[in-house]
Design an enzyme around this catalytic site. Sequence first.
Site, mmCIF file in Angstrom:
data_model
loop_
_atom_site.group_PDB
_atom_site.id
_atom_site.type_symbol
_atom_site.label_atom_id
_atom_site.label_comp_id
_atom_site.label_asym_id
_atom_site.label_seq_id
_atom_site.Cartn_x
_atom_site.Cartn_y
_atom_site.Cartn_z
ATOM 1 N N HIS A 146 -17.775 3.818 13.689
ATOM 2 C CA HIS A 146 -16.860 2.670 13.782
ATOM 3 C C HIS A 146 -15.585 2.934 12.973
ATOM 4 O O HIS A 146 -14.961 1.993 12.482
ATOM 5 C CB HIS A 146 -17.559 1.366 13.374
ATOM 6 N N THR A 147 -15.249 4.169 12.871
ATOM 7 C CA THR A 147 -13.976 4.544 12.240
ATOM 8 C C THR A 147 -12.980 5.082 13.261
ATOM 9 O O THR A 147 -11.775 5.023 13.029
ATOM 10 C CB THR A 147 -14.197 5.620 11.150
ATOM 11 N N ASP A 148 -13.478 5.605 14.391
ATOM 12 C CA ASP A 148 -12.528 6.271 15.307
ATOM 13 C C ASP A 148 -11.482 5.305 15.851
ATOM 14 O O ASP A 148 -10.289 5.623 15.898
ATOM 15 C CB ASP A 148 -13.239 7.055 16.432
ATOM 16 N N GLY A 187 -28.638 6.113 26.766
ATOM 17 C CA GLY A 187 -28.790 4.966 25.877
ATOM 18 C C GLY A 187 -29.295 5.316 24.499
ATOM 19 O O GLY A 187 -29.908 4.495 23.829
ATOM 20 N N GLY A 194 -27.347 6.882 21.934
ATOM 21 C CA GLY A 194 -26.341 7.083 20.896
ATOM 22 C C GLY A 194 -25.883 8.527 20.844
ATOM 23 O O GLY A 194 -25.222 8.933 19.892
ATOM 24 N N SER A 216 -24.137 9.964 23.416
ATOM 25 C CA SER A 216 -22.980 10.091 24.304
ATOM 26 C C SER A 216 -23.296 10.698 25.659
ATOM 27 O O SER A 216 -22.558 11.556 26.157
ATOM 28 C CB SER A 216 -21.869 10.904 23.635
ATOM 29 N N GLU A 237 -14.518 5.972 31.348
ATOM 30 C CA GLU A 237 -15.638 5.182 30.816
ATOM 31 C C GLU A 237 -15.246 3.731 30.645
ATOM 32 O O GLU A 237 -16.033 2.828 30.918
ATOM 33 C CB GLU A 237 -16.073 5.739 29.459
ATOM 34 N N ASP A 283 -16.321 10.591 21.037
ATOM 35 C CA ASP A 283 -17.365 11.239 21.827
ATOM 36 C C ASP A 283 -16.776 12.264 22.798
ATOM 37 O O ASP A 283 -17.309 13.365 22.960
ATOM 38 C CB ASP A 283 -18.164 10.187 22.594
ATOM 39 N N TYR A 298 -20.011 -4.359 20.116
ATOM 40 C CA TYR A 298 -19.045 -3.303 19.813
ATOM 41 C C TYR A 298 -17.618 -3.846 19.981
ATOM 42 O O TYR A 298 -16.770 -3.666 19.098
ATOM 43 C CB TYR A 298 -19.274 -2.118 20.758
HETATM 44 C C1 GLA Z 1 -19.546 4.738 20.359
HETATM 45 C C2 GLA Z 1 -18.107 4.904 20.793
HETATM 46 C C3 GLA Z 1 -17.345 5.774 19.829
HETATM 47 C C4 GLA Z 1 -17.494 5.295 18.407
HETATM 48 C C5 GLA Z 1 -18.960 5.032 18.083
HETATM 49 C C6 GLA Z 1 -19.149 4.403 16.753
HETATM 50 O O1 GLA Z 1 -20.212 5.949 20.434
HETATM 51 O O2 GLA Z 1 -18.052 5.468 22.080
HETATM 52 O O3 GLA Z 1 -15.996 5.831 20.212
HETATM 53 O O4 GLA Z 1 -16.721 4.163 18.190
HETATM 54 O O5 GLA Z 1 -19.589 4.207 19.043
HETATM 55 O O6 GLA Z 1 -18.710 5.285 15.771
#
Ligand code: GLA
Length: 441
Positions: free
Chosen positions: A100-102, A189, A191, A193, A227, A239, A288
């Site tokens: 949650h920094t990108d 699903g 995490g 990607s 996406e 990702d 999100y």
């Molecule tokens: C998902 C999003 C990313 C990123 C993460 C949390 O994977 O696709 O862009 O924000 O959550 O770090």
Amino acid sequence: MAARHEQSDDDRDRPEHAGAEDRAGDPAAAREEPSEQPSPEANGHVDSPVVGAPPPAPAVIVGFPLVADGRLAALIDAMDGRDGLRVVRAPGRVNLIGDHTDYNDGFVLPLAIDRDCLLAWRPRRDERVVVRSLDLGGRVEVAADGSDELGTIEPQWGRFVVGALRALRARGHAGPGMEAAVSSTVPPGSGLSSSSAFAVAFVLAIGGGTGDELDRRELARAALQAEQLATGVPGGLMDQLASLFGAAGDALLVDCRTLDIDPVPLPQGLALLVVHSGLARTLAGSAYAERRAECEVIAARLGIPALRDARTDQVADDPRARHVVSENQRVLDTAAALRAGDVAALGPLLLASHASLRDDFEVSTPELDLLVDLLVEGGALGARLTGAGFGGCVVAIVQRNHADDLAAKTARRYQDATGLEPSAFVVRAVDGAGPVALGAR
Ligand code: GLA
């Protein structure tokens, strides 16, 4: 718990993982996490050297078995032979730290992993794009100009295809028609990607197939746009960048403002163990978007372009912003520790990241918290949830020779405590997306 399987480079020919949830084919699943989706894995077929095949290393599997040779052969079969056939692979990713920094213009430290999406295709003359998924089932046929109404496309993974066609067209790449087949080993699903791997594979193929025709950062943006069109979730760029810029043996320190990417070598004696909680992440899409909106509101209130620019003292009383500011620093500290060989510093950084995501950003679940505890009790150096949260996976740093035992023990204890079926596997850092040579045969 699913059967445990020791994996080595020449021991990956296993049946395709069964029953994996169809995130692309399931609207709820497709919204769960911004960037999770189907994809295959780097394969060890003798004819198809994977670009940047990972260095040999022990790996542990509990569930989600990998498949090697069979995948490429199955794709060739599905495409009625090799004539004119081209293949690309796009890996999934695990994020070592920096969640949650990108989308706050901050820092992340992901790696491309040895689970990937393989896409085989050849041109068609009639301006139609016809795609079959070997894992998810179903077939999608759409116009090559991306003009199909997104909301009507079934199975829903086809929306990623149309999204990719539109995103490339917007960048001046109007592709021809194509016939394609796709297969993935990124657990949907989870995490990891899977959806980004899927989208990256398509933008690579539509863009020409080598990944050199367009700037890779632009390809990442195109995959993100695909996406976002398909899911409506406002994901960040981590990702897609990880999938496109992966480097064997390295994590990637990404500055999400400048898009500078620096490889950071991972220590040889350690392994990254991923454990899936077995939890569906039904809320992740909307939560999100909420979190992202909250961050933007705080940045606006502070009068700064993004939370990346906030000082610690400005956010001391605001848990969401406090997470972002402290997490950015942890990413930089983790990269520095890795570079300095300061292995002892890694565990506390991962644990602090998890605590911040749990308490300040509130994206963890009791099950993810339990997994982190069990891993640490079992001897992991550190562990944290990885990706958007609300289910999916945790990642742990473990001694390489301890990974096997720890995976089995953690999965057993977790299942006893929750009744959920976990999966655990070691991931290796591999090179980013690119063409796969078919070889002659
Ligand atoms: C998902 C999003 C990313 C990123 C993460 C949390 O994977 O696709 O862009 O924000 O959550 O770090």
